[in-house]
Write an enzyme that holds these catalytic residues in place. Structure first.
Site, short mmCIF file in Angstrom:
data_model
loop_
_atom_site.label_atom_id
_atom_site.label_comp_id
_atom_site.label_asym_id
_atom_site.label_seq_id
_atom_site.Cartn_x
_atom_site.Cartn_y
_atom_site.Cartn_z
N SER A 294 5.57 1.20 4.51
CA SER A 294 5.76 -0.24 4.58
C SER A 294 4.74 -0.91 5.50
O SER A 294 3.56 -0.94 5.21
CB SER A 294 7.21 -0.53 5.01
OG SER A 294 7.53 -1.88 4.88
N ASP A 305 -9.45 -0.90 3.64
CA ASP A 305 -10.11 -1.74 2.64
C ASP A 305 -11.22 -2.60 3.24
O ASP A 305 -12.19 -2.94 2.55
CB ASP A 305 -9.09 -2.65 1.96
CG ASP A 305 -8.26 -1.90 0.92
OD1 ASP A 305 -8.40 -0.66 0.83
OD2 ASP A 305 -7.47 -2.55 0.21
N LYS A 319 5.58 2.53 0.09
CA LYS A 319 6.59 1.47 -0.03
C LYS A 319 5.87 0.13 0.11
O LYS A 319 5.48 -0.26 1.20
CB LYS A 319 7.67 1.59 1.04
CG LYS A 319 8.73 0.49 0.92
CD LYS A 319 9.78 0.61 2.03
CE LYS A 319 10.83 -0.48 1.90
NZ LYS A 319 10.30 -1.83 2.09
#
Length: 556
Positions: A294, A305, A319
């Protein structure tokens, strides 16, 4: 209750809850088929409650029905009772009303492991090693940790009477303690690994996590930190906003951190970094594992990224669902998925699921886990092009469930260290040994944490006692080919690492969990592997190095 009944009743209770909350179904439901179904379910509910052969209790029926209803949706939409909700709020608010101790139940009795600095128990004189035998006028012997915790907690300003036994004191001691606001820290450890490298471990993301992180980050910078290891292993997530704030401190202005997409416009948002972060250009390594989930995945995904940090460890849990809490009339809550979150490159981190089939969900989630861990090249080659994404500077990253690290560190499945940890042998041994030697150990080391960390060594007597205990527990065999069994010679070959584990658990008993983490880290293969890759982390940090003519940003 039979499965067929569990799955028949849920929406009936939605109607009942709607009536309790004062909803006007004609206004709330415009779809004719939906309204007809609700009416049908109302008829079923009334028939069951009025005609069933035995009286039907509405409250447990309602709770069971709501749970079954949510099971049809996704694995993370859940029903939370009013009592559970109270405990959850305390957990994520970062504090509660209590007496300020860490304790564990040993031989049916709660033993104080440590008092929280500045807390009410420390103020009245409770000490590590004290055993709680009564709370108010009731015996505390034989109670579970949860039962003791409930009795010790209470509103701030109220008093609780605690009776303890203390080593070296013949008669029980009684303390009246005024409950106070007790902080629940989410940064488990923050210290310098070496003269340049800082280490911060975060156990979950609560409302206080961002402030805790800044406090420790600034302290480590004052101690000379030039690069950071951020340990999110075992971190199940928590408050998304806190994770976003943390990432913002590590990124310059204008980078996407996370975005969400949902059914309604209000569920969609994009969060970007702002200027003035405290650690925007220095090298960062993030440690993750299969239990990082999460909000932890928001951090790891955003930093990966944007080519800001090197991710090391194992593929994360996967999740990527955003839940909102919808309160019901009795204080209980429906925690309902309202959106999915995506990393900056467009990756959906959520593992695929089919309805509310939890068994299928977890089976599918970990079906390719071993391939991803032990044969990552094969795993990557099987990933379809549709699940391959590009970072800001063109590196390939992968979707399909969880964050795949840049450096994968598989566990040594044949290691005696892994086996003794799996069986929890060092912890259970030290607990028993400590009970037998507590008085002499505390006399020697109480209030001498730094000296203990620097100079305590596992002597031959303690080492032999551990080997005897391990033998009794079936760890050793004459032939090391036996499954999950080892020889004494193998244990001797790893005496340094096993002794460090024993010292870590002894430090836990004496000074609390935080004291044990640097010792565990001394023999942590994932951390040691990560430290070999600072060249890669520094190459990523170089993308953010100030260029000639840039204005130097000031801290917030």
């Amino acid at each position: 209750m039979k499965k067929s009944l569990r799955y028949t009743l849920p929406a009936v209770l939605l109607l009942a809850l709607g009536i309790l909350l004062g909803w006007n179904l004609q206004q709330a439901v415009s779809d004719t088929d939906t309204l007809a179904s609700l009416r049908k379910l109302e008829e079923a509910f009334l028939t069951i409650t009025q005609r069933y052969v035995d009286p039907v209790e509405p409250e447990p029926l309602a709770e069971e029905a709501i749970r079954a209803m949510l099971q049809e949706l996704d694995p993370h939409s859940v029903y939370i009772t009013a009592e559970e909700m109270k405990e959850l709020r305390e957990s994520y608010q970062g504090s509660f009303g209590g007496i300020g101790i860490w304790f564990e139940v040993v031989d049916d009795t709660a033993r104080v492991v440590a008092t929280i600095s500045g807390g009410p128990s420390e103020a009245v004189g409770l000490q590590p090693g004290d055993r709680i035998i009564k709370i108010e006028d009731s015996s505390a012997v034989g109670l579970s940790s949860t039962e003791i915790q409930k009795r010790l907690k209470g509103p701030e300003g109220t008093k609780v009477r605690v009776t303890i036994r203390r080593l070296g004191v013949r008669e029980p001691l009684e303390f009246t303690i005024t409950r106070d606001r007790i902080p629940l820290y989410t940064v488990d450890a923050a210290y310098m690994l070496d003269e340049r490298t800082g280490y911060i471990r975060i156990s979950r993301f609560a409302m206080t996590t961002y402030d805790e992180f800044l406090e420790h980050l600034d302290r480590l910078k004052r101690q000379g930190m030039e690069r950071l290891v951020l340990d999110l292993r075992g971190n199940p997530g928590g408050i998304m906003e806190t994770a976003v704030e943390l990432v913002d401190e590590l990124l310059p202005e204008g980078y996407t951190i996370v975005y969400t997409r949902g059914r309604i416009a209000q569920a969609e948002m994009t969060r970007r970094s702002t200027s003035g972060g405290r650690f925007e250009t220095q090298p960062v390594i993030v440690l993750v594992d299969r239990n990082s989930a999460s909000a932890s995945e928001i951090v790891a995904g955003a930093l990966q990224d944007n080519d800001r940090a090197l991710i090391v460890g194992l593929r994360t849990f996967g999740k990527g669902l955003v839940q909102n809490q919808f309160p019901l009339s009795d204080g209980s809550v429906i925690q309902l998925t309202v959106a999915r979150y995506y990393t900056p490159s467009g990756r959906l981190i959520q593992t695929p699921y089919h309805g509310g089939d939890l068994e299928d969900y977890y089976r599918e989630k970990f079906a390719d886990y071993e391939t991803a861990v032990f044969h990552p090249e094969d795993y990557i080659n099987e990933i379809p092009d549709s699940l391959k994404f590009k970072t800001v500077h063109g590196r390939t990253v992968f979707g399909g469930g969880g964050i795949l690290p840049d450096v994968i560190v598989p566990p040594d499945t044949n290691s005696i260290l892994l086996e003794v940890s799996r069986r929890n042998l060092p912890s259970t041994f030290i607990r028993t040994w400590f009970n037998q030697h507590e008085q002499e150990i505390r006399q020697q080391w109480n209030n001498r944490k730094d000296a203990f960390m620097a100079s305590f060594e596992v002597d031959d007597a303690l080492w032999q006692a551990f080997l005897d205990y391990a033998r009794e527990q079936g760890l050793f065999a004459a032939d090391s080919a036996a499954t999950h069994r080892f020889t004494v010679a193998q244990a001797e070959a790893h005496r340094h690492e096993l002794s460090t584990l024993l010292k870590a658990y002894l430090a836990w008993q004496l000074f609390g969990r935080e004291a044990s983490i640097p010792l565990f880290n001394e023999i942590d293969p994932v951390l040691h592997e990560a430290l070999k890759h600072w060249d890669r982390a520094e190459a990523l940090a170089a993308y953010f190095a100030p260029k000639a003519g840039d204005t130097v940003r000031k801290g917030r």
